[in-house]
Design a protein around this motif. Structure first.
Motif, PDB file in Angstrom:
ATOM      1  N   MET A   1       0.793  -1.227   0.000  1.00 19.37           N
ATOM      2  CA  MET A   1       0.000   0.000   0.000  1.00 19.37           C
ATOM      3  C   MET A   1       0.832   1.287   0.000  1.00 19.37           C
ATOM      4  O   MET A   1       0.516   2.230  -0.742  1.00 19.37           O
ATOM      5  CB  MET A   1      -0.981  -0.015   1.178  1.00 19.37           C
ATOM      6  N   PRO A   2       1.909   1.395   0.792  1.00 21.96           N
ATOM      7  CA  PRO A   2       2.720   2.618   0.699  1.00 21.96           C
ATOM      8  C   PRO A   2       3.339   2.797  -0.694  1.00 21.96           C
ATOM      9  O   PRO A   2       3.494   3.938  -1.161  1.00 21.96           O
ATOM     10  CB  PRO A   2       3.806   2.402   1.763  1.00 21.96           C
ATOM     11  N   LEU A   3       3.682   1.697  -1.339  1.00 26.41           N
ATOM     12  CA  LEU A   3       4.252   1.769  -2.684  1.00 26.41           C
ATOM     13  C   LEU A   3       3.190   2.242  -3.677  1.00 26.41           C
ATOM     14  O   LEU A   3       3.474   3.033  -4.582  1.00 26.41           O
ATOM     15  CB  LEU A   3       4.798   0.399  -3.110  1.00 26.41           C
ATOM     16  N   LEU A   4       1.965   1.755  -3.489  1.00 27.71           N
ATOM     17  CA  LEU A   4       0.874   2.196  -4.352  1.00 27.71           C
ATOM     18  C   LEU A   4       0.628   3.689  -4.203  1.00 27.71           C
ATOM     19  O   LEU A   4       0.404   4.403  -5.188  1.00 27.71           O
ATOM     20  CB  LEU A   4      -0.401   1.411  -4.020  1.00 27.71           C
ATOM     21  N   GLN A   5       0.700   4.187  -2.974  1.00 31.61           N
ATOM     22  CA  GLN A   5       0.490   5.620  -2.753  1.00 31.61           C
ATOM     23  C   GLN A   5       1.517   6.451  -3.503  1.00 31.61           C
ATOM     24  O   GLN A   5       1.187   7.467  -4.126  1.00 31.61           O
ATOM     25  CB  GLN A   5       0.555   5.924  -1.257  1.00 31.61           C
TER      26      GLN A   5
END
Length: 351
Positions: free
Chosen positions: A315-319
């Motif tokens: 999720m942090p990478l997607l953000q």
């Protein structure tokens, strides 16, 4: 002069669900799905054909599947059992060819060009593989036989379930002429719509299309469109080796403009990545990554080092990737993993 390649693609029919129905025949008449639960969010790993009659599909969010089929019977799945059966099936393949490229637990390519079985008949080899798999595992498989991997994979889907479809070299031109462009890997619904607006719906339409027009609208994808629309695929069947990386991606039916929709699309890919990883054995994880392709065909990948993986870690990478969209929509999402060297440790990945 080299021999004409003979490629077989074997695809087990609703594999996880089929194993469960084999072990508990009372499930066979029920709409059955593996993955997710009624009490928590999740996605469907696979489902049987009674469930598909309601519109339930693999990689569908469980909540959506239950709306389509409220009586859907959900099972968490047993990956150890599925791996055991997959090894049985792989052992069958090895009786016919040493050139095997597994794609996941339930499908593989076999190059039987130089096989002496059945006087070198790829069709009869595929028929016998299906017969032996059924006899030894109680499961059905569909097969495609063709001169290359691309065509063999398409062929295996033609007569599912429990079917066989053959595309001979002499059949390729006629088969490709009427094949919908949407069946070419990488051509999602959105791309198919854009092709249709240009009057391009079947593979034969590409032959008469101006190359400059294709490049203008589809960039680097134009070359692949031209080759695949003619049934051309020069990729060899690669004997299994320890992969340096694995990944899954999906071209969306419509471009995504909201971040939460992107989160949902990425979550749907997670069980597919789990299935790919289940086929890799013990490897040391080095990095994880998220890939996005935008409406203007730019793409970006955000990675970080990690020796374990879970859906939450993406999720942090997607953000970060989402912030690079420059107000564009997202047309493709992907998950990627990179490995160190073979067998240094067990990858931590829950099913």
């Amino acid at each position: 002069m080299t021999n004409q390649r003979k490629i077989i693609h074997i695809d087990m029919d609703c594999f996880f669900a089929a194993v469960e129905m084999r072990d508990n025949p009372s499930l066979a008449s029920l709409p059955l799905a593996i993955g997710g639960s009624r009490s928590s969010r999740g996605v469907i790993a696979t489902c049987n054909y009674p469930a598909r009659a309601f519109g339930v599909r693999s990689a569908m969010p469980t909540g959506q599947a239950l709306k389509l089929c409220p009586q859907l019977h959900l099972m968490a799945g047993n990956m150890d059992k599925y791996k055991t059966v997959s090894r049985q099936i792989r052992a069958v393949f090895q009786r016919y060819s040493d050139v095997i490229e597994p794609l996941s637990l339930d499908e593989a390519f076999l190059d039987v060009t130089d096989s002496s079985h059945f006087a070198g008949s790829a069709t009869r080899i595929a028929e016998d593989i299906r017969r032996v798999i059924l006899a030894e595992t109680g499961l059905t498989a569909s097969a495609g036989v063709a001169p290359n991997k691309f065509l063999a994979k398409i062929a295996s889907d033609e007569n599912k379930p429990n079917g066989l479809f053959v595309i001979t070299p002499a059949d390729v031109a006629a088969f490709m002429a009427t094949l919908p462009l949407a069946k070419i890997p990488g051509v999602g619904s959105k791309t198919a719509e854009r092709l249709a607006k240009l009057g391009l719906r079947q593979c034969k339409d590409i032959a008469g299309c101006d190359l400059a027009l294709l490049v203008k609208h589809f960039g680097a994808m134009a070359d692949s469109l031209i080759k695949r629309s003619q049934g051309i695929d020069e990729r060899p069947v690669r004997v299994e080796r320890h992969a340096k990386s694995v990944g899954v991606e999906h071209t969306l039916a419509t471009d995504i403009a909201a971040y939460q929709d992107c989160v949902n699309a990425l979550s749907v890919l997670w069980p597919k990545l789990q299935m790919r990883l289940a086929n890799q054995g013990n490897q040391g994880l080095h990095k994880i990554g998220v890939k996005l392709k935008f409406s203007d065909f730019r793409q970006t990948t955000v990675e970080c080092q990690s020796n374990s993986v879970s859906l939450e870690q993406f999720m942090p990478l997607l953000q970060q990737a989402w912030q690079r969209r420059q107000q564009q929509g997202v047309r493709l999402v992907g998950l990627q993993l990179g490995f160190n060297s073979p067998n240094p440790g067990q990858l931590s990945l829950p099913f």
